[in-house]
Write an enzyme that holds these catalytic residues in place. Sequence first.
Site, PDB file in Angstrom:
ATOM      1  N   GLU A   1       9.497  -4.311   9.963  1.00  0.00           N
ATOM      2  CA  GLU A   1       9.849  -2.984   9.437  1.00  0.00           C
ATOM      3  C   GLU A   1      10.471  -2.131  10.537  1.00  0.00           C
ATOM      4  O   GLU A   1       9.848  -1.895  11.587  1.00  0.00           O
ATOM      5  CB  GLU A   1       8.608  -2.285   8.853  1.00  0.00           C
ATOM      6  CG  GLU A   1       8.962  -0.910   8.288  1.00  0.00           C
ATOM      7  CD  GLU A   1       7.938  -0.350   7.306  1.00  0.00           C
ATOM      8  OE1 GLU A   1       6.964  -1.061   6.954  1.00  0.00           O
ATOM      9  OE2 GLU A   1       8.129   0.806   6.885  1.00  0.00           O
TER      10      GLU A   1
ATOM     11  N   GLU B   1      -1.074  -5.469   8.507  1.00  0.00           N
ATOM     12  CA  GLU B   1      -0.259  -4.902   9.584  1.00  0.00           C
ATOM     13  C   GLU B   1      -0.845  -5.247  10.947  1.00  0.00           C
ATOM     14  O   GLU B   1      -2.067  -5.258  11.107  1.00  0.00           O
ATOM     15  CB  GLU B   1      -0.178  -3.371   9.433  1.00  0.00           C
ATOM     16  CG  GLU B   1       0.544  -2.930   8.182  1.00  0.00           C
ATOM     17  CD  GLU B   1       0.626  -1.416   8.045  1.00  0.00           C
ATOM     18  OE1 GLU B   1       0.282  -0.683   8.995  1.00  0.00           O
ATOM     19  OE2 GLU B   1       1.030  -0.960   6.951  1.00  0.00           O
TER      20      GLU B   1
ATOM     21  N   LYS C   1      -1.166  -9.464   2.798  1.00  0.00           N
ATOM     22  CA  LYS C   1      -0.395  -9.033   3.980  1.00  0.00           C
ATOM     23  C   LYS C   1      -1.243  -8.034   4.767  1.00  0.00           C
ATOM     24  O   LYS C   1      -1.955  -7.231   4.153  1.00  0.00           O
ATOM     25  CB  LYS C   1       0.921  -8.369   3.538  1.00  0.00           C
ATOM     26  CG  LYS C   1       1.719  -7.767   4.698  1.00  0.00           C
ATOM     27  CD  LYS C   1       3.126  -7.367   4.290  1.00  0.00           C
ATOM     28  CE  LYS C   1       3.263  -6.024   3.624  1.00  0.00           C
ATOM     29  NZ  LYS C   1       2.827  -4.869   4.463  1.00  0.00           N
TER      30      LYS C   1
ATOM     31  N   ASP D   1      -1.187  -6.069  -0.279  1.00  0.00           N
ATOM     32  CA  ASP D   1      -1.488  -5.478   1.028  1.00  0.00           C
ATOM     33  C   ASP D   1      -2.985  -5.262   1.195  1.00  0.00           C
ATOM     34  O   ASP D   1      -3.655  -4.729   0.290  1.00  0.00           O
ATOM     35  CB  ASP D   1      -0.811  -4.104   1.137  1.00  0.00           C
ATOM     36  CG  ASP D   1       0.429  -4.140   2.009  1.00  0.00           C
ATOM     37  OD1 ASP D   1       0.600  -5.096   2.798  1.00  0.00           O
ATOM     38  OD2 ASP D   1       1.239  -3.207   1.883  1.00  0.00           O
TER      39      ASP D   1
ATOM     40  N   ASP E   1       0.840  -1.201   0.000  1.00  0.00           N
ATOM     41  CA  ASP E   1       0.000   0.000   0.000  1.00  0.00           C
ATOM     42  C   ASP E   1       0.876   1.253   0.000  1.00  0.00           C
ATOM     43  O   ASP E   1       0.358   2.380  -0.050  1.00  0.00           O
ATOM     44  CB  ASP E   1      -1.039  -0.010   1.122  1.00  0.00           C
ATOM     45  CG  ASP E   1      -0.438  -0.058   2.511  1.00  0.00           C
ATOM     46  OD1 ASP E   1       0.796  -0.194   2.613  1.00  0.00           O
ATOM     47  OD2 ASP E   1      -1.207   0.035   3.487  1.00  0.00           O
ATOM     48  N   SER E   2       2.212   1.066  -0.012  1.00  0.00           N
ATOM     49  CA  SER E   2       3.119   2.177  -0.323  1.00  0.00           C
ATOM     50  C   SER E   2       2.795   2.731  -1.715  1.00  0.00           C
ATOM     51  O   SER E   2       3.250   3.817  -2.079  1.00  0.00           O
ATOM     52  CB  SER E   2       4.583   1.724  -0.252  1.00  0.00           C
ATOM     53  OG  SER E   2       4.786   0.540  -0.994  1.00  0.00           O
TER      54      SER E   2
HETATM   55  O1  KIV Z   1       3.577  -1.114   1.528  1.00  0.00           O
HETATM   56  C1  KIV Z   1       4.743  -1.527   1.483  1.00  0.00           C
HETATM   57  O2  KIV Z   1       5.513  -1.242   0.552  1.00  0.00           O
HETATM   58  C2  KIV Z   1       5.211  -2.364   2.578  1.00  0.00           C
HETATM   59  C3  KIV Z   1       6.669  -2.692   2.620  1.00  0.00           C
HETATM   60  C4  KIV Z   1       7.452  -1.494   2.931  1.00  0.00           C
HETATM   61  C5  KIV Z   1       6.973  -3.822   3.506  1.00  0.00           C
HETATM   62  O3  KIV Z   1       4.453  -2.743   3.393  1.00  0.00           O
END
Ligand code: KIV
Length: 256
Positions: free
Chosen positions: A177, A114, A112, A83, A44-45
């Site tokens: 992280e 958090e 994934k 994510d 989600d970056s």
């Molecule tokens: O969203 C993302 O890019 C991430 C990584 C930095 C692990 O969660």
Amino acid sequence: MSARLRAAAIRDRKGTHFATVTAYDATFGRLAEAAGIDVLLVGDSLGNVVLGYESTLSVTLADMERHTGAVARGTASAHVIADLPFMSYEPADADAVRSAGRLITAGAHSVKLEGGAARAPRIAAIVAADIPVVGHIGVQPQTAALGGGFKRRDDREQLLADARAVAAAGAFALVLEMVAPEIAREITAALEIPTIGIGSGPHCDAQIIVIYDVLGLSAKPPPFVHPYAQLGDAVTAALRAYAHDIVKVPVARADT
Ligand code: KIV
């Protein structure tokens, strides 16, 4: 689907070192796969590096579905992790399972999310629906943006408890992280699933990096990033040369 690297095969890499990277579109997915990187995260970056948001909080499930589909279509054998964005899994187990299902339908092979011990029930619910899950502890950008901050984590007891809870809930890998390197080493030794580090030192099983950071495309990469190229400069130089060539050609006029 059958040609894809499976979550179980990634779990079996415990104790080996392997590289993973984020990808957000078909082109970078294809290029990463061509480089031999077979685990890709549609992080989600996306919100920060592609969509221009200040944090990941504005990323929607629809955004993640669209970009997950693009990475899946650009690759043939890589395992694509997607994510779960903010508020797509927090309210209830049923939301988590439904959102994870949408990302799988869009092309992901696992999801994934958090959170540590407090999110373990969500992980267990998604795994019970036969969807493989990667955990993410340490600095968690969704809650960090809400006030938690992006300071490196060194609260050893909490981190170890979170790591154990995520693994016990059935995650097949765990992102660490910005965890203090000695604690990341300890967590890696304690778990039977691979750890995937970002800004957490060299002792994790795998490493992950935001692809725009490692290629030198980010305006403000985090301090722990070692860029392997300066594509931002190369892109600007190429576009300047292109624009220059266009400008210098005289415009044809009807009377000449
Ligand atoms: O969203 C993302 O890019 C991430 C990584 C930095 C692990 O969660």
